[in-house]
Design a protein around this motif. Structure first.
Motif, PDB file in Angstrom:
ATOM      1  N   SER A 144       0.825  -1.211   0.000  1.00  0.00           N
ATOM      2  CA  SER A 144       0.000   0.000   0.000  1.00  0.00           C
ATOM      3  C   SER A 144       0.858   1.259   0.000  1.00  0.00           C
ATOM      4  O   SER A 144       0.341   2.351  -0.211  1.00  0.00           O
ATOM      5  N   ALA A 145       2.156   1.123   0.204  1.00  0.00           N
ATOM      6  CA  ALA A 145       3.064   2.271   0.222  1.00  0.00           C
ATOM      7  C   ALA A 145       3.528   2.579  -1.193  1.00  0.00           C
ATOM      8  O   ALA A 145       4.686   2.401  -1.538  1.00  0.00           O
ATOM      9  N   ARG A 146       2.593   3.015  -2.016  1.00  0.00           N
ATOM     10  CA  ARG A 146       2.894   3.360  -3.407  1.00  0.00           C
ATOM     11  C   ARG A 146       2.656   4.851  -3.600  1.00  0.00           C
ATOM     12  O   ARG A 146       1.968   5.489  -2.807  1.00  0.00           O
ATOM     13  N   LEU A 147       3.178   5.370  -4.676  1.00  0.00           N
ATOM     14  CA  LEU A 147       3.034   6.792  -4.977  1.00  0.00           C
ATOM     15  C   LEU A 147       1.901   7.076  -5.947  1.00  0.00           C
ATOM     16  O   LEU A 147       1.780   8.185  -6.446  1.00  0.00           O
ATOM     17  N   ASP A 148       1.041   6.093  -6.207  1.00  0.00           N
ATOM     18  CA  ASP A 148      -0.010   6.281  -7.214  1.00  0.00           C
ATOM     19  C   ASP A 148      -1.282   6.902  -6.643  1.00  0.00           C
ATOM     20  O   ASP A 148      -2.326   6.866  -7.281  1.00  0.00           O
ATOM     21  N   LEU A 149      -1.211   7.508  -5.472  1.00  0.00           N
ATOM     22  CA  LEU A 149      -2.406   8.110  -4.881  1.00  0.00           C
ATOM     23  C   LEU A 149      -3.063   9.170  -5.767  1.00  0.00           C
ATOM     24  O   LEU A 149      -4.280   9.228  -5.835  1.00  0.00           O
ATOM     25  N   PRO A 150      -2.280  10.005  -6.476  1.00  0.00           N
ATOM     26  CA  PRO A 150      -2.949  10.984  -7.352  1.00  0.00           C
ATOM     27  C   PRO A 150      -3.877  10.306  -8.369  1.00  0.00           C
ATOM     28  O   PRO A 150      -5.028  10.702  -8.516  1.00  0.00           O
ATOM     29  N   GLY A 151      -3.393   9.273  -9.033  1.00  0.00           N
ATOM     30  CA  GLY A 151      -4.222   8.555  -9.999  1.00  0.00           C
ATOM     31  C   GLY A 151      -5.309   7.769  -9.319  1.00  0.00           C
ATOM     32  O   GLY A 151      -6.431   7.676  -9.823  1.00  0.00           O
ATOM     33  N   TRP A 152      -5.020   7.198  -8.152  1.00  0.00           N
ATOM     34  CA  TRP A 152      -6.001   6.405  -7.399  1.00  0.00           C
ATOM     35  C   TRP A 152      -7.186   7.284  -6.985  1.00  0.00           C
ATOM     36  O   TRP A 152      -8.335   6.905  -7.154  1.00  0.00           O
ATOM     37  N   PHE A 153      -6.897   8.476  -6.478  1.00  0.00           N
ATOM     38  CA  PHE A 153      -7.970   9.391  -6.086  1.00  0.00           C
ATOM     39  C   PHE A 153      -8.816   9.797  -7.305  1.00  0.00           C
ATOM     40  O   PHE A 153     -10.013   9.993  -7.187  1.00  0.00           O
ATOM     41  N   ALA A 154      -8.152   9.940  -8.458  1.00  0.00           N
ATOM     42  CA  ALA A 154      -8.859  10.377  -9.663  1.00  0.00           C
ATOM     43  C   ALA A 154      -9.576   9.221 -10.369  1.00  0.00           C
ATOM     44  O   ALA A 154     -10.279   9.442 -11.343  1.00  0.00           O
ATOM     45  N   GLY A 155      -9.369   7.976  -9.894  1.00  0.00           N
ATOM     46  CA  GLY A 155     -10.046   6.848 -10.493  1.00  0.00           C
ATOM     47  C   GLY A 155      -9.367   6.266 -11.707  1.00  0.00           C
ATOM     48  O   GLY A 155      -9.984   5.587 -12.504  1.00  0.00           O
ATOM     49  N   HIS A 156      -8.066   6.515 -11.844  1.00  0.00           N
ATOM     50  CA  HIS A 156      -7.314   5.973 -13.002  1.00  0.00           C
ATOM     51  C   HIS A 156      -6.797   4.590 -12.693  1.00  0.00           C
ATOM     52  O   HIS A 156      -6.485   4.203 -11.645  1.00  0.00           O
TER      53      HIS A 156
END
Length: 156
Positions: A144-156
């Motif tokens: 879960s320690a990934r940097l993809d939170l921006p895309g995750w929040f946006a639904g990508h």
């Protein structure tokens, strides 16, 4: 009737704690010469890392499109936090690297986070904060320690 809070409160409290730390970080960064840095930029700086990256790799790491990554790189380049250069191992690729200003921002962020943690320890008590951190390690996986939170929040 249970005195436990509703289940939806836990993720909200975790998010509010995160938001509080990040807002305090950015207020202090602004005072220390980095008024234009935004929360998203921290993820970008970490994804670029010490070796640099390409726009494609950055987009993949952040979970956003190459175009979105490119726009972010353009903005950070205008602000003086990153620069582009040819990859010395493959002249067809453009690497994005942190500038001295970007590295300064990261170093200041680390010191500010240490001070913010100290403030939380003063408020909660050092032992309780250490227990909270340990408990969060138990319930969060390394994946879960990934940097993809921006895309995750946006639904990508």
């Amino acid at each position: 009737m249970s005195s436990d809070p509703h289940g939806y409160e836990l993720p909200l409290r975790l998010l509010f704690g995160f938001r509080s730390l990040i807002d305090d970080l950015h207020a202090e960064l602004a005072k220390q010469g980095h008024p234009d840095v935004r929360p998203m930029h921290g993820f970008v700086f970490q994804a670029i890392g010490p070796s640099g990256t390409t726009a494609v790799e950055l987009g993949r790491t952040l979970g956003v499109s190459k175009q979105a990554a490119g726009k972010t790189i353009d903005a950070l380049e205008r602000l003086g936090y990153v620069h582009r250069q040819r990859d010395p191992d493959d002249g067809r690729r453009m690497l994005v690297r942190l500038t001295d200003r970007g590295l300064d921002c990261l170093a200041k962020s680390a010191r500010i986070f240490d001070r913010l943690r100290t403030g939380w320890a003063e408020t909660l008590g050092a032992e309780r904060l250490r227990a909270l951190e340990e408990d969060l390690r138990k319930v969060t996986s390394p994946e879960s320690a990934r940097l993809d939170l921006p895309g995750w929040f946006a639904g990508h």
